[in-house]
Scaffold this motif. Structure first.
Motif, PDB file in Angstrom:
ATOM      1  N   ASP A   3       0.825  -1.201   0.000  1.00  0.00           N
ATOM      2  CA  ASP A   3       0.000   0.000   0.000  1.00  0.00           C
ATOM      3  C   ASP A   3       0.862   1.255   0.000  1.00  0.00           C
ATOM      4  OD1 ASP A   3      -2.374  -1.380  -0.033  1.00  0.00           O
ATOM      5  OD2 ASP A   3      -2.519  -1.459   2.172  1.00  0.00           O
ATOM      6  N   ALA A   4       1.934   1.237   0.751  1.00  0.00           N
ATOM      7  CA  ALA A   4       2.841   2.389   0.804  1.00  0.00           C
ATOM      8  C   ALA A   4       3.506   2.592  -0.551  1.00  0.00           C
ATOM      9  CB  ALA A   4       3.887   2.197   1.891  1.00  0.00           C
ATOM     10  N   LEU A   5       3.867   1.485  -1.214  1.00  0.00           N
ATOM     11  CA  LEU A   5       4.485   1.575  -2.528  1.00  0.00           C
ATOM     12  C   LEU A   5       3.487   2.104  -3.552  1.00  0.00           C
ATOM     13  CD1 LEU A   5       7.002   1.057  -4.204  1.00  0.00           C
ATOM     14  CD2 LEU A   5       6.161  -1.258  -4.611  1.00  0.00           C
ATOM     15  N   THR A   6       2.245   1.657  -3.476  1.00  0.00           N
ATOM     16  CA  THR A   6       1.205   2.125  -4.384  1.00  0.00           C
ATOM     17  C   THR A   6       0.961   3.618  -4.176  1.00  0.00           C
ATOM     18  OG1 THR A   6       0.157  -0.039  -4.298  1.00  0.00           O
ATOM     19  CG2 THR A   6      -1.163   1.756  -5.142  1.00  0.00           C
ATOM     20  N   ILE A   7       0.876   4.025  -2.918  1.00  0.00           N
ATOM     21  CA  ILE A   7       0.672   5.447  -2.609  1.00  0.00           C
ATOM     22  C   ILE A   7       1.862   6.263  -3.100  1.00  0.00           C
ATOM     23  CG2 ILE A   7       0.496   7.108  -0.727  1.00  0.00           C
ATOM     24  CD1 ILE A   7      -1.139   5.010   0.806  1.00  0.00           C
ATOM     25  N   PHE A   8       3.058   5.734  -2.881  1.00  0.00           N
ATOM     26  CA  PHE A   8       4.259   6.437  -3.341  1.00  0.00           C
ATOM     27  C   PHE A   8       4.259   6.581  -4.863  1.00  0.00           C
ATOM     28  CE2 PHE A   8       8.675   6.308  -4.863  1.00  0.00           C
ATOM     29  CZ  PHE A   8       9.129   7.501  -4.301  1.00  0.00           C
ATOM     30  N   LEU A   9       3.890   5.541  -5.593  1.00  0.00           N
ATOM     31  CA  LEU A   9       3.848   5.587  -7.057  1.00  0.00           C
ATOM     32  C   LEU A   9       2.784   6.555  -7.549  1.00  0.00           C
ATOM     33  CD1 LEU A   9       4.415   1.861  -8.049  1.00  0.00           C
ATOM     34  CD2 LEU A   9       6.020   3.764  -8.278  1.00  0.00           C
ATOM     35  N   SER A  13       3.497   9.814  -9.636  1.00  0.00           N
ATOM     36  CA  SER A  13       2.781  10.057 -10.890  1.00  0.00           C
ATOM     37  C   SER A  13       2.106  11.421 -10.861  1.00  0.00           C
ATOM     38  CB  SER A  13       1.756   8.959 -11.111  1.00  0.00           C
ATOM     39  OG  SER A  13       0.975   9.242 -12.241  1.00  0.00           O
ATOM     40  N   PHE A  14       1.503  11.776  -9.737  1.00  0.00           N
ATOM     41  CA  PHE A  14       0.859  13.080  -9.584  1.00  0.00           C
ATOM     42  C   PHE A  14       1.881  14.208  -9.707  1.00  0.00           C
ATOM     43  CE2 PHE A  14      -0.377  16.583  -6.762  1.00  0.00           C
ATOM     44  CZ  PHE A  14      -1.522  17.005  -7.419  1.00  0.00           C
ATOM     45  N   LEU A  15       3.030  14.053  -9.039  1.00  0.00           N
ATOM     46  CA  LEU A  15       4.077  15.077  -9.120  1.00  0.00           C
ATOM     47  C   LEU A  15       4.587  15.234 -10.546  1.00  0.00           C
ATOM     48  CD1 LEU A  15       6.146  14.431  -5.870  1.00  0.00           C
ATOM     49  CD2 LEU A  15       4.652  16.375  -6.382  1.00  0.00           C
ATOM     50  N   PHE A  16       4.734  14.122 -11.264  1.00  0.00           N
ATOM     51  CA  PHE A  16       5.178  14.175 -12.647  1.00  0.00           C
ATOM     52  C   PHE A  16       4.169  14.946 -13.506  1.00  0.00           C
ATOM     53  CE2 PHE A  16       5.313  12.394 -16.946  1.00  0.00           C
ATOM     54  CZ  PHE A  16       6.615  12.774 -17.304  1.00  0.00           C
ATOM     55  N   MET A  17       2.865  14.627 -13.323  1.00  0.00           N
ATOM     56  CA  MET A  17       1.831  15.350 -14.073  1.00  0.00           C
ATOM     57  C   MET A  17       1.821  16.823 -13.701  1.00  0.00           C
ATOM     58  SD  MET A  17      -1.357  12.631 -14.481  1.00  0.00           S
ATOM     59  CE  MET A  17      -2.101  13.150 -12.992  1.00  0.00           C
ATOM     60  N   LEU A  18       2.049  17.138 -12.439  1.00  0.00           N
ATOM     61  CA  LEU A  18       2.097  18.523 -11.995  1.00  0.00           C
ATOM     62  C   LEU A  18       3.273  19.263 -12.638  1.00  0.00           C
ATOM     63  CD1 LEU A  18       0.745  20.588 -10.121  1.00  0.00           C
ATOM     64  CD2 LEU A  18       2.314  19.860  -8.327  1.00  0.00           C
ATOM     65  N   ILE A  19       4.418  18.596 -12.721  1.00  0.00           N
ATOM     66  CA  ILE A  19       5.602  19.202 -13.361  1.00  0.00           C
ATOM     67  C   ILE A  19       5.330  19.444 -14.839  1.00  0.00           C
ATOM     68  CG2 ILE A  19       7.986  18.739 -14.065  1.00  0.00           C
ATOM     69  CD1 ILE A  19       8.366  17.372 -11.316  1.00  0.00           C
ATOM     70  N   VAL A  20       4.714  18.457 -15.513  1.00  0.00           N
ATOM     71  CA  VAL A  20       4.377  18.616 -16.935  1.00  0.00           C
ATOM     72  C   VAL A  20       3.402  19.768 -17.109  1.00  0.00           C
ATOM     73  CG1 VAL A  20       3.215  17.522 -18.892  1.00  0.00           C
ATOM     74  CG2 VAL A  20       4.885  16.237 -17.554  1.00  0.00           C
ATOM     75  N   LEU A  21       2.405  19.844 -16.255  1.00  0.00           N
ATOM     76  CA  LEU A  21       1.422  20.916 -16.329  1.00  0.00           C
ATOM     77  C   LEU A  21       2.081  22.279 -16.116  1.00  0.00           C
ATOM     78  CD1 LEU A  21      -1.558  21.651 -16.634  1.00  0.00           C
ATOM     79  CD2 LEU A  21      -1.776  21.433 -14.172  1.00  0.00           C
ATOM     80  N   CYS A  22       2.968  22.376 -15.147  1.00  0.00           N
ATOM     81  CA  CYS A  22       3.691  23.631 -14.899  1.00  0.00           C
ATOM     82  C   CYS A  22       4.533  24.015 -16.114  1.00  0.00           C
ATOM     83  CB  CYS A  22       4.568  23.513 -13.658  1.00  0.00           C
ATOM     84  SG  CYS A  22       3.651  23.510 -12.117  1.00  0.00           S
ATOM     85  N   GLY A  23       5.165  23.013 -16.713  1.00  0.00           N
ATOM     86  CA  GLY A  23       5.953  23.282 -17.910  1.00  0.00           C
ATOM     87  C   GLY A  23       5.090  23.824 -19.030  1.00  0.00           C
ATOM     88  N   MET A  24       3.889  23.264 -19.195  1.00  0.00           N
ATOM     89  CA  MET A  24       2.977  23.742 -20.237  1.00  0.00           C
ATOM     90  C   MET A  24       2.524  25.168 -19.935  1.00  0.00           C
ATOM     91  SD  MET A  24       0.784  20.243 -20.868  1.00  0.00           S
ATOM     92  CE  MET A  24      -0.491  21.064 -21.783  1.00  0.00           C
ATOM     93  N   VAL A  25       2.226  25.448 -18.676  1.00  0.00           N
ATOM     94  CA  VAL A  25       1.806  26.803 -18.286  1.00  0.00           C
ATOM     95  C   VAL A  25       2.931  27.799 -18.553  1.00  0.00           C
ATOM     96  CG1 VAL A  25       1.212  28.255 -16.312  1.00  0.00           C
ATOM     97  CG2 VAL A  25       0.073  26.049 -16.630  1.00  0.00           C
ATOM     98  N   ILE A  26       4.149  27.433 -18.175  1.00  0.00           N
ATOM     99  CA  ILE A  26       5.298  28.321 -18.400  1.00  0.00           C
ATOM    100  C   ILE A  26       5.497  28.545 -19.892  1.00  0.00           C
ATOM    101  CG2 ILE A  26       7.818  28.464 -18.229  1.00  0.00           C
ATOM    102  CD1 ILE A  26       7.534  27.127 -15.454  1.00  0.00           C
ATOM    103  N   HIS A  27       5.374  27.472 -20.683  1.00  0.00           N
ATOM    104  CA  HIS A  27       5.516  27.598 -22.146  1.00  0.00           C
ATOM    105  C   HIS A  27       4.446  28.529 -22.709  1.00  0.00           C
ATOM    106  CE1 HIS A  27       6.329  26.560 -26.276  1.00  0.00           C
ATOM    107  NE2 HIS A  27       5.041  26.261 -26.436  1.00  0.00           N
ATOM    108  N   ASN A  28       3.194  28.363 -22.256  1.00  0.00           N
ATOM    109  CA  ASN A  28       2.106  29.221 -22.743  1.00  0.00           C
ATOM    110  C   ASN A  28       2.319  30.669 -22.333  1.00  0.00           C
ATOM    111  OD1 ASN A  28       0.806  27.179 -24.079  1.00  0.00           O
ATOM    112  ND2 ASN A  28      -0.554  26.687 -22.375  1.00  0.00           N
ATOM    113  N   LEU A  29       2.812  30.880 -21.109  1.00  0.00           N
ATOM    114  CA  LEU A  29       3.083  32.251 -20.676  1.00  0.00           C
ATOM    115  C   LEU A  29       4.182  32.881 -21.515  1.00  0.00           C
ATOM    116  CD1 LEU A  29       2.906  31.959 -16.789  1.00  0.00           C
ATOM    117  CD2 LEU A  29       1.271  33.097 -18.308  1.00  0.00           C
ATOM    118  N   ALA A  30       5.217  32.116 -21.817  1.00  0.00           N
ATOM    119  CA  ALA A  30       6.309  32.634 -22.655  1.00  0.00           C
ATOM    120  C   ALA A  30       5.790  32.942 -24.050  1.00  0.00           C
ATOM    121  CB  ALA A  30       7.456  31.625 -22.711  1.00  0.00           C
ATOM    122  N   PHE A  31       4.945  32.054 -24.594  1.00  0.00           N
ATOM    123  CA  PHE A  31       4.374  32.273 -25.911  1.00  0.00           C
ATOM    124  C   PHE A  31       3.508  33.531 -25.913  1.00  0.00           C
ATOM    125  CE2 PHE A  31       0.977  31.561 -29.053  1.00  0.00           C
ATOM    126  CZ  PHE A  31       1.765  31.489 -30.188  1.00  0.00           C
TER     127      PHE A  31
END
Length: 122
Positions: A3-9, A13-31
């Protein structure tokens, strides 16, 4: 432990999606920032083009006035009361020569500005 491993994964996964989303926001702001700067530049170029058009109109008007003045001087020179006019004609010729030089200089300046703008836009 699983359960701890599943929660950690899931958290990873959530942090990765958050980083991707932030990258997209930063790219859109720069554009958006680049687009805003481009729009401001285009507006400035448009205003500059209007100034160049106005300068050309002024040059044409000045040329017409100079031609008219030369025609008037030519007709006055042929009139019978020419005796005291020679000095005035000489002064007028100097003024018109100076105006002609300024017109030529202004044409070169405008041509240079247009060439620079053409180079910047290409």
């Amino acid at each position: 432990m699983a359960d701890a491993l599943t929660i950690f994964l899931k958290l990873l996964s959530f942090l990765f999606m958050l980083i991707v989303l932030c990258g997209m926001v930063i790219h859109n702001l720069a554009f958006a920032d680049q687009r805003a700067r481009l729009m401001m530049s285009m507006e400035g170029l448009s205003k500059f083009g209007d100034r160049i058009k106005e300068s050309r109109r002024t040059i044409v008007e000045t040329e017409e006035l100079g031609a008219s003045a030369l025609q008037d001087l030519h007709s006055q020179r042929q009139s019978p009361w020419q005796h005291g006019v020679e000095d005035t004609i000489g002064k007028s010729k100097k003024v018109l020569t100076a105006m002609s030089r300024r017109m030529s200089r202004n044409k070169w300046i405008i041509g240079t500005i247009i060439a620079v703008l053409a180079l910047l836009l290409s």
